[in-house]
Design a protein around this motif. Structure first.
Motif, PDB file in Angstrom:
ATOM      1  N   CYS A 170      36.271  -8.205  40.148  1.00  0.00           N
ATOM      2  CA  CYS A 170      36.017  -6.863  40.343  1.00  0.00           C
ATOM      3  C   CYS A 170      35.453  -5.850  39.322  1.00  0.00           C
ATOM      4  CB  CYS A 170      37.360  -6.038  41.016  1.00  0.00           C
ATOM      5  SG  CYS A 170      38.052  -6.864  42.553  1.00  0.00           S
TER       6      CYS A 170
ATOM      7  N   THR B 270      34.112  -1.675  38.179  1.00  0.00           N
ATOM      8  CA  THR B 270      33.795  -0.228  38.771  1.00  0.00           C
ATOM      9  C   THR B 270      32.510   0.417  37.851  1.00  0.00           C
ATOM     10  OG1 THR B 270      35.904   0.039  39.384  1.00  0.00           O
ATOM     11  CG2 THR B 270      34.700   2.089  39.179  1.00  0.00           C
TER      12      THR B 270
ATOM     13  N   THR C 291      30.199   4.081  37.553  1.00  0.00           N
ATOM     14  CA  THR C 291      30.341   5.529  37.825  1.00  0.00           C
ATOM     15  C   THR C 291      28.674   5.830  38.295  1.00  0.00           C
ATOM     16  OG1 THR C 291      31.815   6.077  36.255  1.00  0.00           O
ATOM     17  CG2 THR C 291      30.535   7.856  36.888  1.00  0.00           C
TER      18      THR C 291
ATOM     19  N   GLY D 122      33.575   7.003  41.400  1.00  0.00           N
ATOM     20  CA  GLY D 122      33.646   5.739  40.913  1.00  0.00           C
ATOM     21  C   GLY D 122      33.238   4.784  42.155  1.00  0.00           C
TER      22      GLY D 122
ATOM     23  N   ASP E 243      32.905   1.042  43.635  1.00  0.00           N
ATOM     24  CA  ASP E 243      33.892  -0.294  43.460  1.00  0.00           C
ATOM     25  C   ASP E 243      33.103  -1.288  43.646  1.00  0.00           C
ATOM     26  OD1 ASP E 243      36.421   1.118  42.471  1.00  0.00           O
ATOM     27  OD2 ASP E 243      36.566   1.899  44.640  1.00  0.00           O
TER      28      ASP E 243
ATOM     29  N   SER F 129      38.997   3.456  44.140  1.00  0.00           N
ATOM     30  CA  SER F 129      38.498   4.602  43.335  1.00  0.00           C
ATOM     31  C   SER F 129      38.206   5.822  44.307  1.00  0.00           C
ATOM     32  CB  SER F 129      36.912   4.299  42.487  1.00  0.00           C
ATOM     33  OG  SER F 129      37.275   3.234  41.866  1.00  0.00           O
TER      34      SER F 129
END
Length: 508
Positions: free
Chosen positions: A81, A83, A85, A98, A100, A158
């Motif tokens: 995983c 994340t 922005t 965020g 994901d 997120s």
């Protein structure tokens, strides 16, 4: 809401056809009389290719295993995983959100292969859909290229609004309480009004930022983060709306587009609900037939066992279990294409039998069932079709009970789920597509309903762009999740963008 992008690049195809022979004394432009020179043809341009990322986010082990409860995947399967922005609203907001991501790869996956981007619909997170693909029939897809799932806003950690309180989830799962159609519709409306107020309060001032257009902007944020011009995109379920919004608002960046089990496009809530009831009933009929022939745990008459369970739940005889929660478990089990059909038949037979016998652990499965999460509710309603009214629900509950005896009344109440959500403007549709579009559709899909693909193919046809639909004859949501034949069609398309001929079908 427009997203900045390049113009659609057109492609031209040329060909030749047989014609009458040319007499030797007939002058042809560019060819001297009597000349033996051969005419030249222009080869069609090669299909665009998805780009290889120039940078990667910081991939890490997922906090929870997305493949928990699923069978083992291919050797060396790694699911991780990250994340990144992006802008909450590229057009109006300076705030960030965020995004994901989940990536699946194996030891065989080439390091320099362009990834396939996956986004699932509002009914599940993209990471759970990816885990089901990678551990099931789609393992070969991951061997050939990494698959990167982008969670739709609201369904990833997120952006989970966590806006349900008290009994909201249970009340939405029950889909109304009361003995007559008017009482059930009013009960459902009371729940929907309360939940809508709660969720919109939590989301303000970003209530409008959870629709397909904003989900499409997250995909483009990832494309820009990677530093590539074109991507290959696969959507599941009603994430087809996101694919269409992406092409409409950011044209020119799709090297491949695949829509598996697309959701209905601009179809009103009542029609959508009836199509789902029709698909539910068809899937259940196949379960009953196969359960009976294989002697599954639900007994010699599984339909009667289920009806007895539903009647007990409806009368409040099973603590914490409503008829709506029973039907939710039935739908989910039948839809789970990540498991082979025979395993789903056996599993559902065991659940029905266990609940009918009063097995405590089995009853907990039904009591804990949740028809929709708060994030799924927000994502679903942000793109919902014109809402249904309580009067429509009253009428449909009576009409559909005969046509779809197990699921009809329940579907007629659930059509009110998004009835109180703030109205929104329908996003623009694409004017065309850069490459041929490949679609998959299941024979009995309990998530999107019967015939959902037709509205999407009609929208593509209006642009004049080539498209082809492969029909999977199995039961479940996601042909690629349940059919090796569908995976083979996908692999060929990803290689050269060639779509199969119309009418292509994949057997069970």
């Amino acid at each position: 809401m427009a997203l900045a992008g390049a113009a659609i690049a057109g492609t031209a195809l040329s060909g030749c056809a047989a014609g009458p022979s040319i007499p030797p004394d007939y002058a042809v432009a560019g060819q001297a009389q009597g000349s033996t020179a051969t005419p030249t043809t222009t080869a069609p341009p090669p299909p665009p290719q998805a780009g290889v990322p120039q940078q990667q986010p910081r991939w890490r082990p997922c906090r929870t295993d997305p493949a928990a409860g699923l069978p083992p995947g291919p050797d060396g399967l790694v699911i991780e995983c990250a994340t990144i922005t992006g802008p909450l609203d590229p057009a109006t907001s300076q705030s960030d959100v965020g995004i994901d991501l989940t990536r699946a790869r194996t030891a065989a996956t080439p390091q320099d292969a362009a990834p396939l981007v996956l986004m699932a619909g509002s009914d599940q997170s993209s990471r759970s859909a990816l885990a089901g693909l990678a551990t099931g029939t789609g393992g070969a897809v991951v061997d050939a290229r990494p698959v990167v799932a982008v969670d739709r806003r609201g369904t990833g950690p997120s952006t989970d609004p966590a806006c349900f309180a008290g009994t909201d989830a249970a009340d939405l799962t029950a889909a109304g309480r009361g003995g007559d159609p008017v009482a059930r519709a009013q009960s459902m409306m009371d729940t929907v009004n309360r939940v809508t107020v709660s969720c919109t309060d939590v989301l303000r001032p970003a209530v409008d930022a959870f629709d397909a257009v904003h989900a499409a902007s997250d995909i483009d944020t990832l494309r820009n983060y990677w530093g590539v011009d074109k991507i290959a995109l696969l959507t599941l379920g009603d994430a087809s709306d996101v694919a269409l919004a992406y092409q409409a608002n950011v044209p020119g960046h799709l090297a491949r587009l695949v829509m598996d089990s697309p959701g209905p496009l601009r179809v009103d809530a009542a029609t959508t609900a009836e199509r789902r009831a029709q698909a539910d009933q068809a899937a259940l009929a196949r379960f009953v037939s196969d359960c009976t022939s294989t002697g599954c745990a639900a007994g010699p008459d599984p339909a009667r066992t289920l009806n007895t369970l539903l009647d007990s739940a409806e009368m409040g005889l099973i603590r914490g279990v409503s008829s709506g929660s029973v039907l939710t478990v039935v739908r989910r089990t039948l839809a789970d294409s990540a498991l082979p059909w025979d395993q789903r038949v056996a599993r559902l037979g065991e659940l029905i039998d266990g609940a009918a016998r009063g097995d405590v652990d089995t009853l907990h499965v039904f009591a804990d069932a949740q028809a929709v999460t708060s994030g799924g509710f927000v994502a679903q309603c942000s793109d919902a079709p014109p809402p249904a009214t309580p009067d429509q629900s009253h009428t449909a509950q009576s009409d559909w009970a005969g046509k779809y005896p197990v699921f009809g009344a329940d579907a007629a109440v659930r059509m009110l789920t998004c009835a109180s959500w703030p109205s929104h403007q329908e996003p623009d549709l694409p004017e065309g597509f850069d490459v041929p579009v490949l679609l998959f559709s299941g024979a009995a899909d309990t998530v999107v309903g019967s015939g959902a693909v037709d509205s999407v193919t009609a929208a593509i046809a209006r642009t004049g762009s080539p498209a082809s639909t492969v029909t999977w004859e199995g039961v479940g949501h996601g042909a690629l999740w349940g059919s090796g034949c569908a995976v083979e069609q996908l692999d060929r398309y990803l290689d050269d963008a060639a779509i199969p001929p119309g009418g292509t079908a994949c057997p069970v």
